[in-house]
Scaffold this motif. Structure first.
Motif, PDB file in Angstrom:
ATOM      1  N   ILE A 171      29.000 -65.210  52.598  1.00  0.00           N
ATOM      2  CA  ILE A 171      28.526 -65.640  51.288  1.00  0.00           C
ATOM      3  C   ILE A 171      29.471 -66.676  50.743  1.00  0.00           C
ATOM      4  CG2 ILE A 171      27.365 -63.440  50.821  1.00  0.00           C
ATOM      5  CD1 ILE A 171      29.828 -62.569  49.260  1.00  0.00           C
ATOM      6  N   ASP A 172      29.103 -67.366  49.652  1.00  0.00           N
ATOM      7  CA  ASP A 172      29.956 -68.420  49.115  1.00  0.00           C
ATOM      8  C   ASP A 172      30.727 -67.995  47.876  1.00  0.00           C
ATOM      9  OD1 ASP A 172      27.953 -68.349  47.241  1.00  0.00           O
ATOM     10  OD2 ASP A 172      27.700 -70.530  47.124  1.00  0.00           O
ATOM     11  N   SER A 173      30.536 -66.739  47.366  1.00  0.00           N
ATOM     12  CA  SER A 173      31.219 -66.342  46.137  1.00  0.00           C
ATOM     13  C   SER A 173      31.423 -64.838  46.079  1.00  0.00           C
ATOM     14  CB  SER A 173      30.425 -66.810  44.917  1.00  0.00           C
ATOM     15  OG  SER A 173      29.145 -66.178  44.889  1.00  0.00           O
ATOM     16  N   ILE A 174      32.394 -64.443  45.250  1.00  0.00           N
ATOM     17  CA  ILE A 174      32.615 -63.031  44.943  1.00  0.00           C
ATOM     18  C   ILE A 174      32.792 -62.898  43.433  1.00  0.00           C
ATOM     19  CG2 ILE A 174      33.611 -62.371  47.155  1.00  0.00           C
ATOM     20  CD1 ILE A 174      36.374 -62.672  45.928  1.00  0.00           C
ATOM     21  N   LYS A 175      32.517 -61.686  42.916  1.00  0.00           N
ATOM     22  CA  LYS A 175      32.612 -61.419  41.485  1.00  0.00           C
ATOM     23  C   LYS A 175      33.751 -60.442  41.216  1.00  0.00           C
ATOM     24  CE  LYS A 175      27.633 -62.075  40.974  1.00  0.00           C
ATOM     25  NZ  LYS A 175      26.331 -61.441  40.591  1.00  0.00           N
ATOM     26  N   ALA A 176      33.965 -60.168  39.925  1.00  0.00           N
ATOM     27  CA  ALA A 176      35.036 -59.253  39.521  1.00  0.00           C
ATOM     28  C   ALA A 176      34.883 -57.917  40.234  1.00  0.00           C
ATOM     29  CB  ALA A 176      35.001 -59.056  38.006  1.00  0.00           C
ATOM     30  N   GLY A 177      35.999 -57.411  40.745  1.00  0.00           N
ATOM     31  CA  GLY A 177      35.995 -56.144  41.441  1.00  0.00           C
ATOM     32  C   GLY A 177      35.722 -56.263  42.923  1.00  0.00           C
ATOM     33  N   GLU A 178      35.234 -57.426  43.376  1.00  0.00           N
ATOM     34  CA  GLU A 178      34.972 -57.630  44.805  1.00  0.00           C
ATOM     35  C   GLU A 178      36.188 -58.288  45.474  1.00  0.00           C
ATOM     36  OE1 GLU A 178      30.117 -58.270  44.501  1.00  0.00           O
ATOM     37  OE2 GLU A 178      31.440 -59.990  44.875  1.00  0.00           O
ATOM     38  N   SER A 179      36.216 -58.234  46.791  1.00  0.00           N
ATOM     39  CA  SER A 179      37.346 -58.814  47.520  1.00  0.00           C
ATOM     40  C   SER A 179      36.881 -59.325  48.868  1.00  0.00           C
ATOM     41  CB  SER A 179      38.463 -57.782  47.710  1.00  0.00           C
ATOM     42  OG  SER A 179      38.017 -56.716  48.529  1.00  0.00           O
ATOM     43  N   VAL A 180      37.721 -60.161  49.451  1.00  0.00           N
ATOM     44  CA  VAL A 180      37.503 -60.651  50.811  1.00  0.00           C
ATOM     45  C   VAL A 180      38.604 -60.071  51.681  1.00  0.00           C
ATOM     46  CG1 VAL A 180      37.462 -62.660  52.309  1.00  0.00           C
ATOM     47  CG2 VAL A 180      36.381 -62.775  50.073  1.00  0.00           C
ATOM     48  N   PRO A 224      43.916 -67.115  33.638  1.00  0.00           N
ATOM     49  CA  PRO A 224      42.927 -68.029  33.063  1.00  0.00           C
ATOM     50  C   PRO A 224      42.560 -67.700  31.619  1.00  0.00           C
ATOM     51  CG  PRO A 224      41.835 -66.409  34.430  1.00  0.00           C
ATOM     52  CD  PRO A 224      43.295 -66.111  34.524  1.00  0.00           C
ATOM     53  N   GLY A 225      43.145 -66.665  31.040  1.00  0.00           N
ATOM     54  CA  GLY A 225      42.735 -66.240  29.707  1.00  0.00           C
ATOM     55  C   GLY A 225      41.575 -65.261  29.794  1.00  0.00           C
ATOM     56  N   LYS A 226      40.895 -65.096  28.695  1.00  0.00           N
ATOM     57  CA  LYS A 226      39.800 -64.128  28.641  1.00  0.00           C
ATOM     58  C   LYS A 226      38.565 -64.680  29.340  1.00  0.00           C
ATOM     59  CE  LYS A 226      37.239 -61.140  25.478  1.00  0.00           C
ATOM     60  NZ  LYS A 226      36.975 -60.755  24.066  1.00  0.00           N
ATOM     61  N   VAL A 227      38.070 -63.915  30.313  1.00  0.00           N
ATOM     62  CA  VAL A 227      36.872 -64.298  31.061  1.00  0.00           C
ATOM     63  C   VAL A 227      35.923 -63.099  31.057  1.00  0.00           C
ATOM     64  CG1 VAL A 227      35.960 -65.202  33.217  1.00  0.00           C
ATOM     65  CG2 VAL A 227      38.303 -65.755  32.554  1.00  0.00           C
ATOM     66  N   GLU A 228      34.686 -63.330  30.670  1.00  0.00           N
ATOM     67  CA  GLU A 228      33.717 -62.238  30.578  1.00  0.00           C
ATOM     68  C   GLU A 228      33.190 -61.812  31.938  1.00  0.00           C
ATOM     69  OE1 GLU A 228      32.988 -60.514  27.966  1.00  0.00           O
ATOM     70  OE2 GLU A 228      34.178 -61.710  26.562  1.00  0.00           O
ATOM     71  N   GLN A 229      32.626 -62.750  32.677  1.00  0.00           N
ATOM     72  CA  GLN A 229      32.036 -62.439  33.985  1.00  0.00           C
ATOM     73  C   GLN A 229      32.556 -63.466  35.022  1.00  0.00           C
ATOM     74  OE1 GLN A 229      27.831 -62.584  32.651  1.00  0.00           O
ATOM     75  NE2 GLN A 229      27.715 -60.414  33.301  1.00  0.00           N
ATOM     76  N   PRO A 230      33.759 -63.228  35.542  1.00  0.00           N
ATOM     77  CA  PRO A 230      34.358 -64.209  36.459  1.00  0.00           C
ATOM     78  C   PRO A 230      33.639 -64.254  37.816  1.00  0.00           C
ATOM     79  CG  PRO A 230      35.722 -62.260  36.341  1.00  0.00           C
ATOM     80  CD  PRO A 230      34.645 -62.075  35.304  1.00  0.00           C
ATOM     81  N   VAL A 231      33.532 -65.488  38.335  1.00  0.00           N
ATOM     82  CA  VAL A 231      32.977 -65.727  39.664  1.00  0.00           C
ATOM     83  C   VAL A 231      33.925 -66.664  40.412  1.00  0.00           C
ATOM     84  CG1 VAL A 231      31.065 -66.703  40.998  1.00  0.00           C
ATOM     85  CG2 VAL A 231      30.596 -65.425  38.897  1.00  0.00           C
ATOM     86  N   VAL A 232      34.289 -66.294  41.630  1.00  0.00           N
ATOM     87  CA  VAL A 232      35.081 -67.173  42.508  1.00  0.00           C
ATOM     88  C   VAL A 232      34.144 -67.712  43.578  1.00  0.00           C
ATOM     89  CG1 VAL A 232      36.990 -67.309  44.144  1.00  0.00           C
ATOM     90  CG2 VAL A 232      37.198 -65.891  42.078  1.00  0.00           C
ATOM     91  N   GLN A 233      34.051 -69.040  43.682  1.00  0.00           N
ATOM     92  CA  GLN A 233      33.059 -69.643  44.571  1.00  0.00           C
ATOM     93  C   GLN A 233      33.687 -70.764  45.388  1.00  0.00           C
ATOM     94  OE1 GLN A 233      29.757 -71.499  42.524  1.00  0.00           O
ATOM     95  NE2 GLN A 233      28.441 -71.445  44.339  1.00  0.00           N
TER      96      GLN A 233
END
Length: 817
Positions: free
Chosen positions: A31-40, A121-130
């Protein structure tokens, strides 16, 4: 029984499926991205960009015991473009890349220790790493395209399309490239490449605190001397310079992979991927030549590059150390001839078409409001020079230089005018050497060439007894028509003392015309003495005339003759002593060949080409060397090449194309086929020898005695060239220092020179042009080579005096037609 077989079959199928899955663990997450709580998980998982062109994962450099989190091309092998934990590696592949609920990206080792992380990064509501299709790893809010963090702001050694190199004044960010430690070690290396803003913007490569290369400064409409802003069909560079930002970036053509890399040797290179050939093509390299080396000519020097680098002093200046300049050691630079430059009627002299001097803050002052730049500089006695800068808003600003003028070179593109302050005594004089340098860089020798041609044409009709000069006239015979030049005559006793009575321990070589000895005169000067064999066949008068004529050949790539000695039947030539002996002692020696890296070998190739061009075209006589080979290329203290041994040379009339001879002399392996078999020699015979020499320099192998069961070196290079595998023959010691593109280009030029038909071979002027310019090189035809020979006796690489035969593939005797 049937149920047992079914159970066995199911068990076998399960085991096969399990084994198959185990072979491809990294395919488990694409996949091309992960969200909060996920890992590679580094050992089993990767991120792949949506277009399937970039990969994020854990990699292990070849030969390294460490693991790194990085980004690389998915379909291009072994090309890493970004490394996260370059100075804090994993000891295995058990690392995990995580993102928490606040958007903090972290690389953890197997025990949970933090190896790398991004700033908060400061406060982030729904972070996505892509991982984007550009190769950029970004952190963003879900549903937003604003990047809270991106890998493009923290480059490693590679600049990809869309990345910025330079400053952002709002954030204080300075994006720069840092080289790898070595080819297989991604940790931070010694070199950096950045945009420096202290003064005028300019690109600078540093090794620690030491500058090794700099582009010309930004002058409002480009970088002086071009720099890296060379627009092509596949590469679109730009430089943004305003109150808030100063950065360089570029775009690439559609579906073309382009990258800029600062390598471990400190070279800044641009590549694009050739999909058909599956290799990276080098578009350019900086430093591109010796004139690009920072401060090569020292303070107040100007560099000119035409195959090799040469320095001159600016108008009003002279070498600080004249003796060093005579030996081509220019780093001490120049000093003023007349220091009366403050209130004594001084003025300025213009130098055109140059890369402007170093424009660091303490050296330069920029003022956009001054109308009369010359008067402003003249009013300040510390002002050394001035120039005009084009402003983005229109009009011109004034740039003035102080303290020193450093790192100036003549350029063919994007050159500017520099006005140098000189004393009144200099204003009416002409710096002739500098004028020549300017004409060389701007007109590519055209003016000088016209003068040479006119001189030659004026003399070419000189006749002897009503006939044109015979092709078999020796150097000595033609000298009888020329004006005598003064040539020192050494006393025999002086030479005897200098060489310790021609001691065996002083002997440094031996050729077809006798031994060579090292000597030291009473004044401390070291010399090389060539003692001609007593049966050489030359008379005293002919010998003296030959020496006097050779003395007229003056070129930096020809060995300089100092004088001669004659006593009874003894005839000796006295040359300058070159401490590094001959080229063959390096390239054919396993322990010494590594001392000649690719840059040095390329300069040797260019120097020999330039010397041969002088003999064939630019000297007052057209001379065919007839014995060009590695042992006749001597190297001075700085490893600059000098062509030696003119004992077999012949003079041609200016209109003459070829000649034949009954005496086939030369060296097996370097002889062109038309000369070895038919006695026909010409300038193209020398070109053939040059081609063999180029192939030997690149491969480190002799053309004769080549370790192959069926071909000599020329033949083997040709066979692999047809299979596009010629790089397999390149000397392994060049692996770290060579540019694959440049090596392949030289191999191709070498093959052009050894083509079977002399008319297919280039002239030396063509060779010099191809070596010095990024122009297309023709495809070579089949070269002239013979199957591996057998030898009667002796060393087949030695010169032969007599005629030779090819009846059973053995050189012995040939009578020319």
């Amino acid at each position: 029984m049937g149920e047992e077989l079914i159970c066995r079959w199911k068990l076998s199928a399960f085991l096969f499926l399990w084994a198959t899955i185990a072979l491809f663990p990294r395919k488990s997450l694409a996949i091309d991205s992960i969200k909060a709580g996920e890992s590679v998980n580094g050992s089993t998982q990767i991120l792949v960009s949506a277009a399937q062109n970039f990969v994020l994962g854990i990699f292990n450099p070849q030969g390294s015991k460490f693991q790194y989190l990085g980004i690389w091309y998915k379909n291009i092998p072994q090309t890493v473009v970004w490394v996260a934990n370059r100075d804090n590696p994993l000891v295995n592949s058990s690392g995990r890349l995580t993102v928490n609920g606040e958007g903090k990206i972290t690389l953890l080792n197997e025990t949970g220790g933090v190896l790398w992380s991004i700033p908060s990064p400061g406060k982030v509501e729904q972070p996505v790493v892509q991982l984007l299709n550009t190769g950029n790893l970004v952190l963003r809010e879900s549903g937003s395209e604003n990047y809270l963090w991106q890998s493009f702001d923290y480059p490693s050694d590679t600049l990809l399309p869309g990345m910025k190199l330079g400053w952002d004044s709002k954030t204080g960010m300075n994006r720069k490239l840092t080289s790898w430690k070595s080819t297989n070690d991604p940790s931070s290396g010694d070199f950096t490449y950045s945009v420096e803003m202290d003064g005028l913007p300019q690109f600078v490569v540093r090794r620690g605190p030491i500058t090794t290369f700099r582009s010309g400064p930004w002058y409002g409409n480009g970088f002086s001397g071009s720099g890296p802003l060379r627009k092509t069909a596949i590469y679109f560079p730009k430089f943004t310079y305003n109150a808030h930002e100063a950065f360089y970036s570029y775009d690439a053509g559609n579906d073309i992979s382009v990258r800029l890399v600062l390598n471990a040797a400190g070279l800044f290179q641009q590549f694009y991927w050739v999909d058909d050939g599956k290799y990276w093509y080098t578009l350019y390299t900086l430093p591109g030549d010796r004139c690009d080396v920072y401060g090569f000519c020292g303070d107040f020097g100007v560099c000119t590059f035409s195959l090799t680098a040469e320095c001159d002093c600016m108008a009003g200046f002279e070498p600080k150390s004249p003796d060093d300049w005579e030996k081509f050691r220019w780093s001490d630079g120049c000093v003023r001839r007349d220091n009366r430059t403050c209130g004594n009627g001084e003025g300025f002299k213009r130098i055109s078409n140059v890369k402007l001097p170093d424009s660091s803050g303490y050296l330069v002052n920029v003022n956009t409001s001054i109308d009369d730049c010359e008067a402003t500089c003249l009013d300040n006695c510390s002002c050394l020079a001035y120039g005009l800068m084009e402003l983005p808003t229109g009009g011109y600003g004034c740039v003035t230089w102080f303290h020193k003028l450093r790192d100036v070179k003549f350029v063919l593109q994007n050159g500017q005018d520099l006005y140098v302050r000189v004393a009144a005594s200099e204003l009416d004089s002409t710096n002739k050497k500098l004028t020549v340098a300017i004409s060389v860089s701007v007109a590519s020798f055209l003016g000088l060439l016209v003068l040479v041609i006119c001189f030659i044409l004026g003399r070419r009709r000189k006749v002897r007894g009503g006939n044109m000069i015979s092709p078999e006239i020796t150097l000595g015979e033609i000298h009888s028509q020329e004006k005598e030049v003064e040539m020192p005559i050494y006393d025999f006793r002086t030479i005897e003392i200098a060489t310790n009575s021609f001691s065996f321990w002083n002997k440094i070589g031996e050729g077809g015309f006798g031994p060579v000895y090292k000597g030291k005169l009473t004044n401390g000067e070291e010399i090389a003495v060539k003692r001609l064999a007593k049966n050489s066949g030359q008379g005293v008068g002919e010998f003296k005339n030959e020496v006097t004529l050779i003395a007229k050949l003056q070129h930096r790539n020809l060995v300089r003759i100092l004088g001669y000695c004659v006593k009874n039947k003894e005839k000796m030539l006295v040359y300058e002593y070159l401490p590094n002996k001959s080229l063959d002692s390096f390239i054919f020696d396993e322990s010494k060949r590594a001392l000649l890296n690719w840059r040095r070998r390329f300069e040797i190739i260019c120097g020999v080409a330039r010397g041969m061009l002088y003999l064939h075209q630019d000297s007052r006589l057209k001379i065919i060397h007839r014995d060009l080979k590695a042992s006749n290329i001597l190297l001075d203290a700085n490893l600059n090449p000098k062509i030696a041994d003119f004992g077999m040379a012949r003079i041609f009339g200016q209109d003459q194309i070829q000649a034949n001879t009954n005496r086939i002399v030369g060296t097996y392996g370097y002889m062109s086929p038309e000369y070895a078999m038919e006695g026909l020699f010409s300038m193209k015979s020398d070109v053939y020898s040059f081609g063999v020499l180029v192939l030997e320099i690149i491969t480190g192998k002799k053309n004769t005695n080549y370790d192959s069961s069926y071909l000599n070196l020329v033949g083997h290079v040709w066979e692999l060239w047809k299979l596009e595998k010629a790089m397999e023959l390149v000397d392994p010691s060049l692996e770290e220092s060579s540019s694959g593109y440049e090596v392949m280009r030289c191999l191709q030029i070498g093959l052009l020179c050894v083509q079977e038909d002399p008319t297919d071979r280039p002239t030396m002027s063509n060779v010099v042009f191809m070596l010095g310019n990024e122009v297309g090189v023709p495809s070579p035809k089949k070269p002239a080579f013979i199957l591996k020979r057998k030898y009667n006796s002796g060393d087949p690489s030695t010169s032969t005096e007599g005629a030779n035969s090819v009846n059973d593939l053995t050189i012995s005797i040939i009578n020319a037609r």
